[in-house]
Scaffold this motif. Structure first.
Motif, PDB file in Angstrom:
ATOM      1  N   ALA A   1      24.238   4.926 -39.556  1.00 16.40           N
ATOM      2  CA  ALA A   1      24.222   3.584 -38.975  1.00 16.40           C
ATOM      3  C   ALA A   1      25.338   2.722 -39.554  1.00 16.40           C
ATOM      4  N   GLY A   2      25.607   2.867 -40.846  1.00 15.34           N
ATOM      5  CA  GLY A   2      26.695   2.120 -41.466  1.00 15.34           C
ATOM      6  C   GLY A   2      28.045   2.477 -40.869  1.00 15.34           C
ATOM      7  N   HIS A   3      28.258   3.761 -40.627  1.00 14.61           N
ATOM      8  CA  HIS A   3      29.520   4.201 -40.032  1.00 14.61           C
ATOM      9  C   HIS A   3      29.643   3.710 -38.589  1.00 14.61           C
ATOM     10  N   MET A   4      28.533   3.734 -37.857  1.00 15.28           N
ATOM     11  CA  MET A   4      28.568   3.253 -36.473  1.00 15.28           C
ATOM     12  C   MET A   4      28.918   1.774 -36.421  1.00 15.28           C
ATOM     13  N   LEU A   5      28.255   0.977 -37.252  1.00 12.38           N
ATOM     14  CA  LEU A   5      28.531  -0.458 -37.268  1.00 12.38           C
ATOM     15  C   LEU A   5      29.971  -0.725 -37.669  1.00 12.38           C
ATOM     16  N   GLU A   6      30.465   0.020 -38.626  1.00 12.95           N
ATOM     17  CA  GLU A   6      31.864  -0.134 -39.045  1.00 12.95           C
ATOM     18  C   GLU A   6      32.807   0.106 -37.870  1.00 12.95           C
ATOM     19  N   MET A   7      32.554   1.144 -37.078  1.00 15.00           N
ATOM     20  CA  MET A   7      33.421   1.428 -35.936  1.00 15.00           C
ATOM     21  C   MET A   7      33.306   0.351 -34.862  1.00 15.00           C
ATOM     22  N   LEU A   8      32.108  -0.169 -34.638  1.00 18.10           N
ATOM     23  CA  LEU A   8      31.962  -1.247 -33.655  1.00 18.10           C
ATOM     24  C   LEU A   8      32.783  -2.462 -34.070  1.00 18.10           C
ATOM     25  N   LEU A   9      32.815  -2.738 -35.355  1.00 17.27           N
ATOM     26  CA  LEU A   9      33.577  -3.885 -35.850  1.00 17.27           C
ATOM     27  C   LEU A   9      35.081  -3.623 -35.823  1.00 17.27           C
ATOM     28  N   ARG A  10      35.456  -2.369 -35.893  1.00 24.62           N
ATOM     29  CA  ARG A  10      36.879  -2.029 -35.803  1.00 24.62           C
ATOM     30  C   ARG A  10      37.386  -2.069 -34.364  1.00 24.62           C
ATOM     31  N   ARG A  11      36.526  -1.662 -33.434  1.00 22.57           N
ATOM     32  CA  ARG A  11      36.948  -1.469 -32.054  1.00 22.57           C
ATOM     33  C   ARG A  11      36.218  -2.438 -31.118  1.00 22.57           C
ATOM     34  N   PRO A  12      36.895  -3.496 -30.661  1.00 23.44           N
ATOM     35  CA  PRO A  12      36.249  -4.456 -29.763  1.00 23.44           C
ATOM     36  C   PRO A  12      35.695  -3.807 -28.496  1.00 23.44           C
ATOM     37  N   ASP A  13      36.347  -2.748 -27.984  1.00 20.66           N
ATOM     38  CA  ASP A  13      35.839  -2.099 -26.780  1.00 20.66           C
ATOM     39  C   ASP A  13      34.478  -1.456 -27.044  1.00 20.66           C
ATOM     40  N   MET A  14      34.310  -0.866 -28.213  1.00 20.22           N
ATOM     41  CA  MET A  14      33.032  -0.278 -28.574  1.00 20.22           C
ATOM     42  C   MET A  14      31.964  -1.355 -28.768  1.00 20.22           C
ATOM     43  N   MET A  15      32.354  -2.462 -29.404  1.00 20.46           N
ATOM     44  CA  MET A  15      31.402  -3.553 -29.624  1.00 20.46           C
ATOM     45  C   MET A  15      30.934  -4.127 -28.293  1.00 20.46           C
ATOM     46  N   ARG A  16      31.851  -4.332 -27.351  1.00 20.52           N
ATOM     47  CA  ARG A  16      31.470  -4.873 -26.043  1.00 20.52           C
ATOM     48  C   ARG A  16      30.494  -3.930 -25.334  1.00 20.52           C
ATOM     49  N   ALA A  17      30.771  -2.641 -25.384  1.00 24.53           N
ATOM     50  CA  ALA A  17      29.906  -1.671 -24.716  1.00 24.53           C
ATOM     51  C   ALA A  17      28.521  -1.631 -25.363  1.00 24.53           C
ATOM     52  N   ALA A  18      28.481  -1.691 -26.687  1.00 19.34           N
ATOM     53  CA  ALA A  18      27.198  -1.641 -27.395  1.00 19.34           C
ATOM     54  C   ALA A  18      26.387  -2.906 -27.116  1.00 19.34           C
ATOM     55  N   ARG A  19      27.029  -4.043 -27.128  1.00 19.96           N
ATOM     56  CA  ARG A  19      26.313  -5.304 -26.879  1.00 19.96           C
ATOM     57  C   ARG A  19      25.808  -5.358 -25.433  1.00 19.96           C
ATOM     58  N   ALA A  20      26.618  -4.882 -24.505  1.00 17.54           N
ATOM     59  CA  ALA A  20      26.196  -4.885 -23.099  1.00 17.54           C
ATOM     60  C   ALA A  20      24.959  -4.013 -22.913  1.00 17.54           C
ATOM     61  N   ALA A  21      24.934  -2.855 -23.570  1.00 16.26           N
ATOM     62  CA  ALA A  21      23.775  -1.964 -23.464  1.00 16.26           C
ATOM     63  C   ALA A  21      22.547  -2.601 -24.096  1.00 16.26           C
ATOM     64  N   ALA A  22      22.732  -3.280 -25.233  1.00 17.35           N
ATOM     65  CA  ALA A  22      21.610  -3.948 -25.895  1.00 17.35           C
ATOM     66  C   ALA A  22      21.060  -5.074 -25.030  1.00 17.35           C
ATOM     67  N   LEU A  23      21.947  -5.876 -24.438  1.00 18.09           N
ATOM     68  CA  LEU A  23      21.516  -6.991 -23.596  1.00 18.09           C
ATOM     69  C   LEU A  23      20.798  -6.489 -22.331  1.00 18.09           C
ATOM     70  N   ALA A  24      21.214  -5.307 -21.860  1.00 17.94           N
ATOM     71  CA  ALA A  24      20.574  -4.724 -20.675  1.00 17.94           C
ATOM     72  C   ALA A  24      19.275  -4.007 -21.022  1.00 17.94           C
ATOM     73  N   ASP A  25      18.947  -3.964 -22.311  1.00 19.96           N
ATOM     74  CA  ASP A  25      17.748  -3.267 -22.786  1.00 19.96           C
ATOM     75  C   ASP A  25      17.770  -1.797 -22.377  1.00 19.96           C
ATOM     76  N   ASP A  26      18.977  -1.215 -22.404  1.00 14.64           N
ATOM     77  CA  ASP A  26      19.173   0.191 -22.025  1.00 14.64           C
ATOM     78  C   ASP A  26      19.377   1.009 -23.298  1.00 14.64           C
ATOM     79  N   ASP A  27      18.282   1.471 -23.876  1.00 13.70           N
ATOM     80  CA  ASP A  27      18.360   2.191 -25.145  1.00 13.70           C
ATOM     81  C   ASP A  27      19.100   3.516 -25.016  1.00 13.70           C
ATOM     82  N   GLU A  28      18.976   4.178 -23.883  1.00 10.89           N
ATOM     83  CA  GLU A  28      19.668   5.449 -23.690  1.00 10.89           C
ATOM     84  C   GLU A  28      21.180   5.245 -23.697  1.00 10.89           C
ATOM     85  N   LEU A  29      21.654   4.216 -22.979  1.00  7.49           N
ATOM     86  CA  LEU A  29      23.082   3.915 -22.974  1.00  7.49           C
ATOM     87  C   LEU A  29      23.538   3.468 -24.354  1.00  7.49           C
ATOM     88  N   LEU A  30      22.746   2.636 -25.016  1.00  9.70           N
ATOM     89  CA  LEU A  30      23.117   2.183 -26.358  1.00  9.70           C
ATOM     90  C   LEU A  30      23.244   3.367 -27.305  1.00  9.70           C
TER      91      LEU A  30
END
Length: 215
Positions: A54-83
């Protein structure tokens, strides 16, 4: 815990109770020593490895805005499979290690019929480079692009086939459940300075401070 689960009967739905169910092991009952071994393995294995992952995943999300946008969109959509797929794609870029150590069981030939042909003798200790393999353009399409829809064979962070991690489903549930509430926060970002960098105690994440907007 095993004795308590036995006395509580069918009303309780816990991991211990499920392990006690008749035929829990492909039709066979599990003995108490085996159940204890499974539980101890889960406690000692899942907590540190899931923390690292989980620490490595969060680190990559913070490094890569495209990954962060995709992760946040999946969380907001309540789509756990996509997240989950977004997080595991991020994990491909920063896995726990470059690959597992293995010992060759029998003489084996690698890249037979090519200039790279190599015979690996039985008993040879090897580091199997799963991390570089996930970025081999001969097998992985556009490996440096973040693509949550990648085929499972392109992501070796949990192994593959016979060597797929038996604990992967539980790890997925834990990590998605841990990071999802954080990703729902607006404008999630690193804290300024050293606090906002992933600090480790040996291989384990010690802290990574983040900030977000309230409201």
């Amino acid at each position: 815990a095993i004795a308590r689960a036995r006395t509580r009967g069918r009303g309780s739905d816990t991991i211990v109770r499920r392990l006690l169910q008749p035929g829990a092991n492909d039709g066979q009952d599990l003995s108490d020593p085996i159940i204890r071994a499974i539980l101890i393995g889960m406690i000692t294995g899942f907590v540190p490895t899931n923390t690292m992952a989980a620490g490595h995943m969060l680190e990559m999300l913070l490094r890569r805005p495209d990954m962060m946008r995709a992760a946040r969109a999946a969380a907001l959509a309540d789509d756990d499979e996509l997240l989950k797929r977004v997080l595991w794609e991020a994990f491909r870029f920063l896995p726990l290690n470059p690959g597992p150590f293995r010992q060759c069981a029998v003489d084996a030939v690698v890249a037979a019929g090519t200039p790279r042909e190599k015979t690996i003798k039985a008993g040879t200790k090897m580091l199997v480079g799963t991390h570089p393999a996930m970025f081999d353009p001969r097998r992985v399409d556009d490996p440096n692009r973040s693509d949550p829809s990648r085929a499972g064979r392109d992501n070796l962070t949990f192994g593959y086939g016979l060597h797929w991690c038996i604990g992967a489903p539980l790890a997925e549930a834990q990590i998605v459940g841990t990071l999802k509430p954080l990703l729902l926060r607006k404008n999630l970002r690193r804290a300024p300075g050293k606090d906002g960098r992933l600090q480790k105690d040996g291989p384990f994440p010690a802290h990574l401070v983040v900030e977000y907007d309230v409201g």
